[in-house]
Write a protein that holds these residues in place. Structure first.
Motif, mmCIF file in Angstrom:
data_model
loop_
_atom_site.group_PDB
_atom_site.id
_atom_site.type_symbol
_atom_site.label_atom_id
_atom_site.label_comp_id
_atom_site.label_asym_id
_atom_site.label_seq_id
_atom_site.Cartn_x
_atom_site.Cartn_y
_atom_site.Cartn_z
ATOM 1 N N GLY A 85 0.868 -1.160 0.081
ATOM 2 C CA GLY A 85 0.261 0.006 -0.261
ATOM 3 C C GLY A 85 0.972 1.410 0.126
ATOM 4 N N ALA A 86 0.400 2.371 -0.289
ATOM 5 C CA ALA A 86 1.085 3.695 -0.199
ATOM 6 C C ALA A 86 0.085 5.030 0.028
ATOM 7 N N SER A 87 0.540 5.902 0.777
ATOM 8 C CA SER A 87 -0.156 7.123 0.759
ATOM 9 C C SER A 87 0.671 8.224 0.131
ATOM 10 N N VAL A 88 0.240 8.812 -0.897
ATOM 11 C CA VAL A 88 1.023 10.064 -1.580
ATOM 12 C C VAL A 88 -0.193 11.527 -1.651
ATOM 13 N N THR A 89 0.603 12.329 -2.180
ATOM 14 C CA THR A 89 -0.470 13.781 -2.394
ATOM 15 C C THR A 89 -0.616 13.822 -3.697
ATOM 16 N N TYR A 90 -1.794 14.121 -3.782
ATOM 17 C CA TYR A 90 -2.241 14.482 -5.393
ATOM 18 C C TYR A 90 -1.254 15.518 -6.001
ATOM 19 N N ASN A 91 -1.020 15.107 -7.187
ATOM 20 C CA ASN A 91 -0.071 15.808 -7.864
ATOM 21 C C ASN A 91 -0.451 16.205 -9.245
ATOM 22 N N GLY A 92 -1.683 15.752 -9.733
ATOM 23 C CA GLY A 92 -2.303 15.771 -11.135
ATOM 24 C C GLY A 92 -1.791 14.607 -12.065
ATOM 25 N N LYS A 93 -0.768 13.927 -11.688
ATOM 26 C CA LYS A 93 -0.464 12.624 -12.403
ATOM 27 C C LYS A 93 -0.820 11.312 -11.981
ATOM 28 N N GLU A 94 -0.964 10.280 -12.720
ATOM 29 C CA GLU A 94 -1.265 8.986 -12.082
ATOM 30 C C GLU A 94 -0.313 8.565 -11.030
ATOM 31 N N GLN A 95 -0.581 8.139 -10.217
ATOM 32 C CA GLN A 95 -0.154 7.463 -8.869
ATOM 33 C C GLN A 95 -0.186 5.990 -8.985
ATOM 34 N N SER A 96 0.851 5.162 -8.471
ATOM 35 C CA SER A 96 0.597 3.655 -8.555
ATOM 36 C C SER A 96 1.359 3.163 -7.415
ATOM 37 N N VAL A 150 -3.133 -20.443 1.069
ATOM 38 C CA VAL A 150 -3.096 -18.927 0.836
ATOM 39 C C VAL A 150 -4.166 -17.917 1.057
ATOM 40 N N THR A 151 -3.862 -16.948 2.003
ATOM 41 C CA THR A 151 -4.828 -15.848 2.154
ATOM 42 C C THR A 151 -4.290 -14.609 1.414
ATOM 43 N N PHE A 152 -4.997 -13.941 0.738
ATOM 44 C CA PHE A 152 -4.752 -12.855 -0.068
ATOM 45 C C PHE A 152 -5.233 -11.570 0.693
ATOM 46 N N VAL A 153 -4.508 -10.655 1.183
ATOM 47 C CA VAL A 153 -4.877 -9.515 1.723
ATOM 48 C C VAL A 153 -4.496 -8.296 0.956
ATOM 49 N N PRO A 154 -5.728 -7.565 0.539
ATOM 50 C CA PRO A 154 -5.577 -6.144 0.027
ATOM 51 C C PRO A 154 -4.988 -5.186 0.572
ATOM 52 N N ALA A 155 -4.509 -4.176 0.058
ATOM 53 C CA ALA A 155 -4.021 -2.827 0.653
ATOM 54 C C ALA A 155 -4.655 -1.629 -0.061
ATOM 55 N N LYS A 156 -4.287 -0.585 0.398
ATOM 56 C CA LYS A 156 -4.916 0.850 -0.160
ATOM 57 C C LYS A 156 -3.747 1.839 -0.731
ATOM 58 N N LEU A 157 -4.132 2.422 -1.892
ATOM 59 C CA LEU A 157 -3.429 3.295 -2.440
ATOM 60 C C LEU A 157 -4.227 4.696 -1.977
ATOM 61 N N THR A 158 -3.574 5.336 -1.193
ATOM 62 C CA THR A 158 -4.494 6.572 -0.817
ATOM 63 C C THR A 158 -3.601 7.983 -1.266
ATOM 64 N N ILE A 159 -4.610 8.883 -2.222
ATOM 65 C CA ILE A 159 -4.083 9.827 -2.924
ATOM 66 C C ILE A 159 -4.813 10.920 -1.905
ATOM 67 N N ALA A 160 -3.898 11.557 -1.412
ATOM 68 C CA ALA A 160 -4.336 12.747 -0.268
ATOM 69 C C ALA A 160 -4.404 14.006 -0.996
ATOM 70 N N LYS A 161 -5.568 14.895 -0.675
ATOM 71 C CA LYS A 161 -5.899 16.120 -1.401
ATOM 72 C C LYS A 161 -4.674 17.046 -1.412
ATOM 73 N N ALA A 162 -4.019 17.666 -2.447
ATOM 74 C CA ALA A 162 -2.975 18.557 -2.135
ATOM 75 C C ALA A 162 -3.556 19.866 -1.514
#
Length: 181
Positions: A85-96, A150-162
């Motif tokens: 997972g990851a937390s990033v700040t909005y920058n107008g571009k695709e985040q992954s 096997v157990t698959f655990v999802p995560a989150k990509l969080t894009i915070a407002k700039a």
């Protein structure tokens, strides 16, 4: 009249495993004196993997006795794969974000990926693709997939407002006059 046995019976006991028709055993008739390899496993036991047959996997030539083969099972090891997972700040571009971690070291994984991408502020689920195609290999490169639950655990990509800051220019003007900026 002297009669001799010309066939013998092989019985396969699932030992807690079942066949697709829910049977727990089956029997076959075999000809005396003919070498025969024991059938491959067709039983399934939830949460377990097949180790082999007891007492042996072959019947020697010249056998004249009925034989019962019992399935041997080993409990599957629990394995958890957790998407990154990851937390990033909005920058107008695709985040992954991509990839995953395992709670057991020394294994390699093939044919499965995890990830998420997004552009707008919000949460995106980093999930697994092709779970049914997962191949697990040990340190020697041997496929050991069947040994794991096997157990698959999802995560989150969080894009915070700039954060947006607006600063006004400090100016003054006389009432009734036009302000020029």
């Amino acid at each position: 009249v002297n009669l001799s046995l010309t066939n013998y019976t092989l019985t396969y006991n699932g030992n807690g495993g079942t066949l697709p028709d829910s049977s727990t055993s089956y029997s076959l008739s075999k000809e005396n004196g003919v070498a025969f390899n024991v059938d491959g496993n067709t039983f399934a036991k939830s949460g377990y993997y097949f180790l082999g047959w007891s007492p042996t996997d072959t019947i020697p030539a010249g056998s004249t006795e009925n034989n019962t083969f019992t399935a041997n099972w080993e409990k599957k090891t629990d394995l958890t794969l957790t998407a990154n997972g990851a937390s990033v700040t909005y920058n107008g571009k695709e985040q992954s974000v991509s990839g995953f971690t395992s709670d057991i070291d020394g294994l390699t994984f093939e044919n499965v990926t995890a990830g998420a991408k997004g552009t707008k502020a919000g949460e995106y689920t980093a999930s697994f693709a092709n779970q049914s195609g997962l191949v697990i290999k040990d340190g020697t490169g041997t496929d050991v997939t069947e040994r794991y639950a096997v157990t698959f655990v999802p995560a989150k990509l969080t894009i915070a407002k700039a954060e947006l800051t607006i600063t006004a220019t400090n100016r003054s003007m006389t009432y009734g006059r036009t302000n020029t900026l």
